[in-house]
Design a protein around this motif. Structure first.
Motif, PDB file in Angstrom:
ATOM      1  N   THR A   8       1.050  -1.276   0.031  1.00  0.00           N
ATOM      2  CA  THR A   8      -0.002   0.012  -0.076  1.00  0.00           C
ATOM      3  C   THR A   8       0.845   1.290   0.079  1.00  0.00           C
ATOM      4  OG1 THR A   8      -0.336  -0.089   2.268  1.00  0.00           O
ATOM      5  CG2 THR A   8      -1.757  -1.205   1.188  1.00  0.00           C
ATOM      6  N   ARG A   9       0.250   2.247  -0.672  1.00  0.00           N
ATOM      7  CA  ARG A   9       0.859   3.505  -0.719  1.00  0.00           C
ATOM      8  C   ARG A   9      -0.070   4.677  -0.268  1.00  0.00           C
ATOM      9  NH1 ARG A   9       3.073   4.014  -6.565  1.00  0.00           N
ATOM     10  NH2 ARG A   9       3.597   6.126  -5.744  1.00  0.00           N
ATOM     11  N   PRO A  10      -0.058   4.815   1.130  1.00  0.00           N
ATOM     12  CA  PRO A  10      -1.135   5.585   1.656  1.00  0.00           C
ATOM     13  C   PRO A  10      -1.094   6.908   1.339  1.00  0.00           C
ATOM     14  CG  PRO A  10       0.220   4.840   3.184  1.00  0.00           C
ATOM     15  CD  PRO A  10       0.701   4.055   2.169  1.00  0.00           C
ATOM     16  N   VAL A  11      -0.069   7.627   1.164  1.00  0.00           N
ATOM     17  CA  VAL A  11       0.443   9.088   0.695  1.00  0.00           C
ATOM     18  C   VAL A  11      -0.280   9.277  -0.636  1.00  0.00           C
ATOM     19  CG1 VAL A  11       1.742  11.104   0.394  1.00  0.00           C
ATOM     20  CG2 VAL A  11       1.954   9.599   2.504  1.00  0.00           C
ATOM     21  N   ALA A  12       0.056   8.450  -1.693  1.00  0.00           N
ATOM     22  CA  ALA A  12      -0.142   8.510  -2.918  1.00  0.00           C
ATOM     23  C   ALA A  12      -1.774   8.172  -3.067  1.00  0.00           C
ATOM     24  CB  ALA A  12       0.692   7.453  -3.836  1.00  0.00           C
ATOM     25  N   ALA A  13      -2.292   7.292  -2.198  1.00  0.00           N
ATOM     26  CA  ALA A  13      -3.545   6.944  -2.207  1.00  0.00           C
ATOM     27  C   ALA A  13      -4.718   8.277  -1.778  1.00  0.00           C
ATOM     28  CB  ALA A  13      -3.889   5.922  -1.403  1.00  0.00           C
ATOM     29  N   ALA A  14      -3.836   8.878  -0.933  1.00  0.00           N
ATOM     30  CA  ALA A  14      -4.785   9.932  -0.372  1.00  0.00           C
ATOM     31  C   ALA A  14      -4.656  11.106  -1.341  1.00  0.00           C
ATOM     32  CB  ALA A  14      -4.037  10.589   0.894  1.00  0.00           C
ATOM     33  N   LEU A  15      -3.590  11.543  -2.141  1.00  0.00           N
ATOM     34  CA  LEU A  15      -3.349  12.399  -2.827  1.00  0.00           C
ATOM     35  C   LEU A  15      -4.546  12.061  -4.073  1.00  0.00           C
ATOM     36  CD1 LEU A  15       0.403  13.378  -2.626  1.00  0.00           C
ATOM     37  CD2 LEU A  15      -1.329  14.661  -1.794  1.00  0.00           C
ATOM     38  N   SER A  16      -4.259  10.920  -4.675  1.00  0.00           N
ATOM     39  CA  SER A  16      -5.185  10.671  -5.683  1.00  0.00           C
ATOM     40  C   SER A  16      -6.655  10.836  -5.420  1.00  0.00           C
ATOM     41  CB  SER A  16      -4.803   8.853  -6.204  1.00  0.00           C
ATOM     42  OG  SER A  16      -3.748   8.906  -6.595  1.00  0.00           O
ATOM     43  N   MET A  17      -6.950  10.558  -4.145  1.00  0.00           N
ATOM     44  CA  MET A  17      -8.441  10.479  -3.944  1.00  0.00           C
ATOM     45  C   MET A  17      -8.996  11.950  -3.762  1.00  0.00           C
ATOM     46  SD  MET A  17     -11.528   9.355  -3.488  1.00  0.00           S
ATOM     47  CE  MET A  17     -11.237   7.655  -3.044  1.00  0.00           C
ATOM     48  N   ILE A  18      -8.040  12.827  -3.133  1.00  0.00           N
ATOM     49  CA  ILE A  18      -8.192  14.356  -3.167  1.00  0.00           C
ATOM     50  C   ILE A  18      -8.294  14.982  -4.276  1.00  0.00           C
ATOM     51  CG2 ILE A  18      -6.985  16.452  -2.188  1.00  0.00           C
ATOM     52  CD1 ILE A  18      -5.935  14.763   0.183  1.00  0.00           C
ATOM     53  N   GLY A  19      -7.205  14.391  -5.208  1.00  0.00           N
ATOM     54  CA  GLY A  19      -7.504  15.111  -6.485  1.00  0.00           C
ATOM     55  C   GLY A  19      -8.789  14.680  -7.241  1.00  0.00           C
ATOM     56  N   ALA A  20      -9.063  13.558  -7.186  1.00  0.00           N
ATOM     57  CA  ALA A  20     -10.371  13.138  -7.615  1.00  0.00           C
ATOM     58  C   ALA A  20     -11.397  14.244  -7.271  1.00  0.00           C
ATOM     59  CB  ALA A  20     -10.704  11.614  -7.721  1.00  0.00           C
ATOM     60  N   MET A  21     -11.486  14.190  -5.780  1.00  0.00           N
ATOM     61  CA  MET A  21     -12.652  14.933  -5.364  1.00  0.00           C
ATOM     62  C   MET A  21     -12.200  16.448  -5.477  1.00  0.00           C
ATOM     63  SD  MET A  21     -14.481  12.810  -3.769  1.00  0.00           S
ATOM     64  CE  MET A  21     -14.086  11.500  -5.006  1.00  0.00           C
ATOM     65  N   GLY A  22     -11.239  17.083  -5.977  1.00  0.00           N
ATOM     66  CA  GLY A  22     -11.173  18.246  -6.415  1.00  0.00           C
ATOM     67  C   GLY A  22     -11.697  18.509  -7.821  1.00  0.00           C
ATOM     68  N   ILE A  23     -11.541  17.422  -8.615  1.00  0.00           N
ATOM     69  CA  ILE A  23     -12.080  17.646 -10.087  1.00  0.00           C
ATOM     70  C   ILE A  23     -13.582  17.635  -9.798  1.00  0.00           C
ATOM     71  CG2 ILE A  23     -12.234  16.355 -12.187  1.00  0.00           C
ATOM     72  CD1 ILE A  23      -9.326  15.724 -11.629  1.00  0.00           C
ATOM     73  N   ILE A  24     -14.066  16.629  -9.008  1.00  0.00           N
ATOM     74  CA  ILE A  24     -15.676  16.356  -9.077  1.00  0.00           C
ATOM     75  C   ILE A  24     -16.217  17.435  -8.583  1.00  0.00           C
ATOM     76  CG2 ILE A  24     -17.308  14.910  -7.961  1.00  0.00           C
ATOM     77  CD1 ILE A  24     -15.556  12.399  -8.494  1.00  0.00           C
ATOM     78  N   GLY A  25     -15.477  18.056  -7.452  1.00  0.00           N
ATOM     79  CA  GLY A  25     -16.213  19.173  -6.836  1.00  0.00           C
ATOM     80  C   GLY A  25     -16.178  20.529  -7.572  1.00  0.00           C
ATOM     81  N   LEU A  26     -15.319  20.517  -8.632  1.00  0.00           N
ATOM     82  CA  LEU A  26     -15.134  21.796  -9.669  1.00  0.00           C
ATOM     83  C   LEU A  26     -16.292  21.495 -10.687  1.00  0.00           C
ATOM     84  CD1 LEU A  26     -13.963  24.308 -10.891  1.00  0.00           C
ATOM     85  CD2 LEU A  26     -12.073  22.751 -11.834  1.00  0.00           C
ATOM     86  N   ILE A  27     -16.320  20.342 -11.326  1.00  0.00           N
ATOM     87  CA  ILE A  27     -17.253  20.072 -12.453  1.00  0.00           C
ATOM     88  C   ILE A  27     -18.619  20.177 -12.107  1.00  0.00           C
ATOM     89  CG2 ILE A  27     -15.266  18.966 -13.717  1.00  0.00           C
ATOM     90  CD1 ILE A  27     -16.676  16.311 -13.216  1.00  0.00           C
ATOM     91  N   ASP A  28     -18.952  19.574 -11.084  1.00  0.00           N
ATOM     92  CA  ASP A  28     -20.368  19.332 -10.747  1.00  0.00           C
ATOM     93  C   ASP A  28     -20.918  20.908 -10.304  1.00  0.00           C
ATOM     94  OD1 ASP A  28     -20.100  16.782 -11.060  1.00  0.00           O
ATOM     95  OD2 ASP A  28     -20.417  16.154  -8.996  1.00  0.00           O
ATOM     96  N   ILE A  29     -20.232  21.690 -10.201  1.00  0.00           N
ATOM     97  CA  ILE A  29     -20.800  23.096  -9.775  1.00  0.00           C
ATOM     98  C   ILE A  29     -21.511  23.720 -11.202  1.00  0.00           C
ATOM     99  CG2 ILE A  29     -19.312  23.580  -7.623  1.00  0.00           C
ATOM    100  CD1 ILE A  29     -18.178  25.712  -9.725  1.00  0.00           C
TER     101      ILE A  29
END
Length: 305
Positions: A8-29
């Motif tokens: 497991t790579r917890p830091v990379a996983a967290a950054l990937s998820m935060i990146g995904a949520m940032g994109i989704i939070g932006l496009i959905d508005i």
């Protein structure tokens, strides 16, 4: 040969998820902007027409198959999630993204309830407490602070219930299906839903309401020049965002990675306020925090009954 569990790579996983949520939070508005010119049904259909070729291209490039192993199960799961996302997208035409996300993110609570009462699995005291906290948050959001929206305030919560049903179906019925199969299934189900409703609206020809109601009652609109840039942003963002989300779960422990999904409840309201001037009341903010807290507790306790 001895099996070795993937590292497991917890830091990379967290950054990937935060990146995904940032994109989704932006496009959905920008669904609220799209709602000003076309209907939710046309949005779902055009979104499918734009997204399906991208998914097929990814499959052709070797990122996975799009052929389902169990067609009926994938179709049923896709329809549940498509209906849930319809409720969420529709709500975005009536309310700030913060409220719509709060409703959609009740899904972990409903997953827990379905798991307990439908599948008969035991849940422990922490997760029972999380359900109580989450429903308190729902009551706060749906209370006097959201009363001005009338019945429409219930739509994102219904979306959370339908999405949760799709999540349970994914775990119970779609094991072994590829990510691209499941992703294409959602887009196809959304497109089919949009096409059926557009056909019905063409026959019925209801009066197009004002404001957000027009997003539900408009028929086919052409040309769509005003909405097309935002549709392209939505589609590209959805494909990239889901890709990062799936990568996050491949890199990290699911119960830990899931906590970072709630970053969208920061990104969405911030982008909504910054780019579209959306605001929420203090009471609604408290309710949103309670729902997010419930989801975090459920995620952290998912490995412990």
């Amino acid at each position: 040969m001895m099996y070795t569990a993937p590292q497991t790579r917890p830091v990379a996983a967290a950054l990937s998820m935060i990146g995904a949520m940032g994109i989704i939070g932006l496009i959905d508005i920008y669904v609220a902007v799209i709602a000003q010119t076309i209907s939710v049904w046309q949005f779902l259909l055009v979104r499918m027409l734009l997204a399906a070729p991208l998914v097929l291209l990814l499959s052709a490039l070797g990122f996975g198959t799009v052929r389902p192993r169990r067609f009926g199960e994938v179709a049923g799961r896709s329809l549940l999630i498509a209906l849930g996302m319809f409720c969420y997208f529709s709500a975005l035409a009536f309310m700030p993204i913060a409220l719509a996300l709060a409703g959609l993110f009740t899904s972990p609570i409903f997953v827990l309830l379905i798991t307990a009462f439908v599948l008969g699995q035991r849940i422990g005291p922490w997760r029972i407490a999380a359900v109580a906290v989450g429903f308190l948050g729902i009551l706060v959001v749906l209370g006097p602070s959201g009363g001005s929206l009338g019945w429409i305030i219930v739509m994102p919560v219904l979306g959370g219930l339908l999405y949760a049903s799709g999540v349970v179906a994914t775990r119970a019925l779609c094991e072994g299906e590829s990510t691209l199969t499941l992703l294409l299934g959602i887009f196809l189900a959304q497109g089919a839903l949009g096409a059926v409703m557009l056909s019905a609206l063409t026959v019925i020809q209801p009066e197009v309401g004002a404001g957000g109601m027009a997003f539900l009652t408009r028929g086919w609109v052409w040309p769509i020049d005003a909405a097309l840039p935002y549709l392209l942003i939505q589609v590209l963002g959805a494909v990239v965002g889901v890709g990062l989300l799936n990568k996050a779960y491949q890199l990290g422990e699911a119960s830990h990675v899931a906590v970072f999904e709630y970053a969208v409840m920061i990104f969405g309201p911030v982008f909504g306020w910054w780019l579209l001037g959306q605001t929420i009341t203090w009471a609604q903010g408290v309710g949103i925090v309670l729902i997010a807290l419930a989801g975090v507790i459920i995620a952290l306790r998912s490995a412990n009954q």
